[in-house]
Design a protein around this motif. Structure first.
Motif, PDB file in Angstrom:
ATOM      1  N   ALA A 469      14.541   5.272 182.037  1.00 54.51           N
ATOM      2  CA  ALA A 469      15.478   5.461 183.145  1.00 54.51           C
ATOM      3  C   ALA A 469      16.573   6.442 182.726  1.00 54.51           C
ATOM      4  O   ALA A 469      17.068   6.398 181.601  1.00 54.51           O
ATOM      5  CB  ALA A 469      16.101   4.131 183.541  1.00 54.51           C
ATOM      6  N   THR A 470      16.954   7.335 183.657  1.00 56.56           N
ATOM      7  CA  THR A 470      17.990   8.333 183.344  1.00 56.56           C
ATOM      8  C   THR A 470      19.210   8.214 184.242  1.00 56.56           C
ATOM      9  O   THR A 470      20.148   8.979 184.088  1.00 56.56           O
ATOM     10  CB  THR A 470      17.418   9.758 183.490  1.00 56.56           C
ATOM     11  N   ASP A 471      19.202   7.303 185.192  1.00 56.36           N
ATOM     12  CA  ASP A 471      20.369   7.153 186.075  1.00 56.36           C
ATOM     13  C   ASP A 471      21.074   5.823 185.793  1.00 56.36           C
ATOM     14  O   ASP A 471      21.418   5.072 186.688  1.00 56.36           O
ATOM     15  CB  ASP A 471      19.966   7.249 187.551  1.00 56.36           C
ATOM     16  N   LEU A 472      21.283   5.569 184.496  1.00 54.66           N
ATOM     17  CA  LEU A 472      21.875   4.287 184.099  1.00 54.66           C
ATOM     18  C   LEU A 472      23.303   4.117 184.587  1.00 54.66           C
ATOM     19  O   LEU A 472      23.823   3.005 184.629  1.00 54.66           O
ATOM     20  CB  LEU A 472      21.827   4.139 182.574  1.00 54.66           C
ATOM     21  N   GLU A 473      23.968   5.239 184.937  1.00 54.76           N
ATOM     22  CA  GLU A 473      25.317   5.100 185.480  1.00 54.76           C
ATOM     23  C   GLU A 473      25.286   4.438 186.859  1.00 54.76           C
ATOM     24  O   GLU A 473      26.287   3.893 187.320  1.00 54.76           O
ATOM     25  CB  GLU A 473      26.005   6.470 185.575  1.00 54.76           C
ATOM     26  N   LYS A 474      24.129   4.461 187.501  1.00 56.36           N
ATOM     27  CA  LYS A 474      23.994   3.844 188.822  1.00 56.36           C
ATOM     28  C   LYS A 474      23.398   2.432 188.731  1.00 56.36           C
ATOM     29  O   LYS A 474      23.512   1.659 189.657  1.00 56.36           O
ATOM     30  CB  LYS A 474      23.104   4.707 189.719  1.00 56.36           C
ATOM     31  N   TYR A 497      13.918   8.223 192.828  1.00 55.42           N
ATOM     32  CA  TYR A 497      14.664   7.836 191.630  1.00 55.42           C
ATOM     33  C   TYR A 497      14.417   8.874 190.534  1.00 55.42           C
ATOM     34  O   TYR A 497      13.512   9.710 190.646  1.00 55.42           O
ATOM     35  CB  TYR A 497      14.226   6.452 191.143  1.00 55.42           C
ATOM     36  N   LYS A 498      15.209   8.809 189.486  1.00 51.92           N
ATOM     37  CA  LYS A 498      15.059   9.709 188.353  1.00 51.92           C
ATOM     38  C   LYS A 498      14.630   8.913 187.127  1.00 51.92           C
ATOM     39  O   LYS A 498      15.105   7.809 186.888  1.00 51.92           O
ATOM     40  CB  LYS A 498      16.378  10.421 188.049  1.00 51.92           C
ATOM     41  N   CYS A 499      13.738   9.499 186.342  1.00 56.89           N
ATOM     42  CA  CYS A 499      13.410   8.905 185.058  1.00 56.89           C
ATOM     43  C   CYS A 499      12.880   9.994 184.130  1.00 56.89           C
ATOM     44  O   CYS A 499      12.379  11.023 184.584  1.00 56.89           O
ATOM     45  CB  CYS A 499      12.420   7.753 185.183  1.00 56.89           C
ATOM     46  N   ASN A 500      13.023   9.754 182.867  1.00 53.94           N
ATOM     47  CA  ASN A 500      12.555  10.686 181.851  1.00 53.94           C
ATOM     48  C   ASN A 500      11.142  10.303 181.438  1.00 53.94           C
ATOM     49  O   ASN A 500      10.887   9.149 181.085  1.00 53.94           O
ATOM     50  CB  ASN A 500      13.500  10.654 180.642  1.00 53.94           C
ATOM     51  N   ILE A 501      10.224  11.265 181.505  1.00 50.71           N
ATOM     52  CA  ILE A 501       8.821  11.003 181.199  1.00 50.71           C
ATOM     53  C   ILE A 501       8.373  11.966 180.111  1.00 50.71           C
ATOM     54  O   ILE A 501       8.471  13.186 180.276  1.00 50.71           O
ATOM     55  CB  ILE A 501       7.936  11.168 182.449  1.00 50.71           C
TER      56      ILE A 501
END
Length: 541
Positions: A469-474, A497-501
């Motif tokens: 996960a890359t939107d941990l601020e949310k 959503y956003k995530c790092n793959i």
């Protein structure tokens, strides 16, 4: 004497009017009220019933709350109409599975009738036309038929991996392209190698509009209160929307049908389902329009549910690194560095548990498609009148605290401990592993094809990638994902959503690139009608 007769006549007239008024008032009073013997439910208002309480979004979630309050079988009144909601696997078995002859029809859906000319087999009432079209669909969904399509299924799954290596930031649309292109290939014999400016985007845009329009509560209850149909169009925007969707949908489905027909004439077959339909058109008594809609409905059912499942799967993996770690360990032991095969899936119990838990956590069609009773029934001591609309609340069944420990938590281990993921001591009457495919005579005919798509992709994606996960601020990953993170509609899926793959290692990345190159001959069989722009994309990609 004349005055006496006149008085008597006046008295009789007033008496008749009074009795008539009382009769009408009594009838009106009953409209919207919950009749004797119906399953319990929220309190009703005269004439309106429960229309003022009916949710306009996330219907399955509200129905689940009512199910916890009123039981696994409850009822709602919408004017004179009756809705029965099944939120218990035991009642699914009793009312939908065992009594499919009387609960296997579909309610009259006026808006869908306008959009599809009544040719959508998924929503077609039970009868000879439905049986004929259902038979035609089942022809290409046998185990033997699905195995014949395995090469293109495997190739499309490889392109999904390859696309995610090249553009991981576009995973959301890569999944949409993959699932839609695969079903296009199997059904119509034509694929879409990219998402942009293709049949994929055209289909997705139309389908999202239809799903949003048809979600229970998202539109006036025209079918339960037919008088609403007579409202002029300037105050009933749904009429113009339906006609516009009809034009878009038919243009797409009939164009795909015509292209397949042209390939048959030119002897350029590739084994698609539509070829089989045209070969047996006369025997099955199918019109060209219904052939187009059989293909279109197959595209809807196959791609929409797969997209939802895979997008939900990636989201959940991104927020559960501990689950990924267990899956990677199992895959490394059984598969290693080579690309997994479908045969490997039987030897990967934890991967199977993940796929099942994704279905449970947020089913692609949370409320299923509505059934209609064609005769009076009595179930569990409750009366189900003829003409009732019956919803199978799949979301509610899978989120029942009576059956599942912490149902709002994503936990594949529950399926390692029991067959249906249920908690110790729970009554599993009526449970089956395919509840998310519906029930009775209307159970989805594409179960096998859908299972192959899910099995292959869940296994491949976990073998290939690390998701983070890359939107941990949310979002705090320790907080369970909520239903508001998903799109509301008849069919659903997560909001973008956003995530790092990242590929798990260089060896896996090299394998994917090699396998993609080896798949090109299979792809070429389904690329006869590519535009010049798409041909350039394939060459450069």
């Amino acid at each position: 004497m004349d005055n006496d007769n006149s008085n008597v006549l006046s008295l009789l007239t007033y008496t008749c009017l009074a009795l008539g008024g009382m009769f009408i008032l009594n009838k009106l009073r009953k409209i919207g009220s919950r009749g004797s013997g119906l399953p319990p439910g929220p309190p009703t208002l005269p004439l309106m019933g429960n229309i003022h309480q009916f949710p306009t979004e996330y219907t399955a979630v509200k129905f689940s709350q009512w199910g916890n309050e009123y039981g696994g079988l409850f009822s709602l009144k919408i004017g004179p109409g009756t809705i029965v909601v099944v939120t218990s696997p035991r009642f699914v078995k009793e009312l939908i599975d065992r009594r499919g002859t009387t609960t296997g029809s579909r309610p009259h859906f006026r808006m869908l009738q306008i959009i599809t000319d009544g040719l959508n087999v998924g929503m077609m009432p039970y009868g000879p036309t439905w049986k004929n079209t259902r038979k035609a669909i089942q022809m290409f969904l046998t185990k033997e038929a699905c195995m014949r399509h395995l090469p293109i299924e495997r190739a499309e799954a490889i392109q999904l991996l390859y696309d995610m290596i090249k553009q991981p930031e576009n995973t959301f649309t890569h999944i949409q392209r993959h699932a839609t292109s695969l079903i296009l290939s199997v059904v119509f014999g034509v694929r879409s190698p990219r998402y942009e400016n293709s049949t994929v985007t055209e289909f997705i845009e139309v389908q999202h509009e239809v799903e949003a329009l048809l979600e229970p509560g998202a539109h006036p209850p025209i079918d339960l209160m037919p008088i609403l149909e007579y409202i002029p169009e300037r105050w009933a925007s749904w009429k113009g929307i339906c006609r516009g969707l009809r034009t878009k949908q038919q243009e797409l489905y009939f164009r795909l049908r015509d292209k397949c027909e042209a390939r048959i004439r030119e002897n350029r077959r590739n084994g698609s389902f539509m070829e089989s339909l045209f070969d047996q058109q006369e025997k099955l008594g199918l019109t060209r329009d219904i052939i187009g809609y059989i293909g279109g409905v197959s595209l809807e059912g196959g791609s929409v549910t797969a997209v939802s499942h895979l997008q939900t799967f990636v989201l959940l993996m991104a927020y559960h690194p501990e689950i990924q770690a267990k899956a990677h360990q199992e895959l490394d032991q059984v598969v290693g560095q080579r690309l997994p095969t479908l045969e490997d899936y039987d030897h990967l119990p934890y991967i199977q548990a993940i796929a099942r838990e994704v279905h449970r956590f947020y089913p692609a069609v949370p409320m299923g498609l509505p059934h209609e009773s064609t005769s009076d029934e009595t179930v569990g001591g409750y009366f189900i009148p003829k003409g009732s609309t019956i919803f199978m609340n799949i979301y509610g069944i899978y989120h029942s605290e009576e059956h599942f420990d912490e149902p709002e938590v994503f936990n594949p281990d529950r399926y390692m401990q029991s067959e249906f993921g249920t908690k110790p001591g729970a009554d599993t009457t009526g449970f089956r592993n395919d509840l998310h495919f519906g029930g009775g005579r209307r159970i989805c005919p594409g179960i096998l094809l859908g299972d192959i798509m899910v099995s292959m992709n869940v296994m491949n994606l976990l073998w290939a990638f690390n998701f983070e996960a890359t939107d941990l601020e949310k979002r705090d990953p320790r907080i369970p994902i909520k239903h508001t993170d998903f799109v509301s509609g008849l069919a659903t899926g997560p909001n973008p959503y956003k995530c790092n793959i990242q590929p798990r290692n260089q060896g896996i990345e090299d394998t994917i690139r090699d396998e993609y190159t080896l798949s090109r001959p299979i792809f070429s069989m389904f690329e006869h009608e590519l535009s010049d722009e798409e041909k350039t994309f394939v060459k450069n990609w």
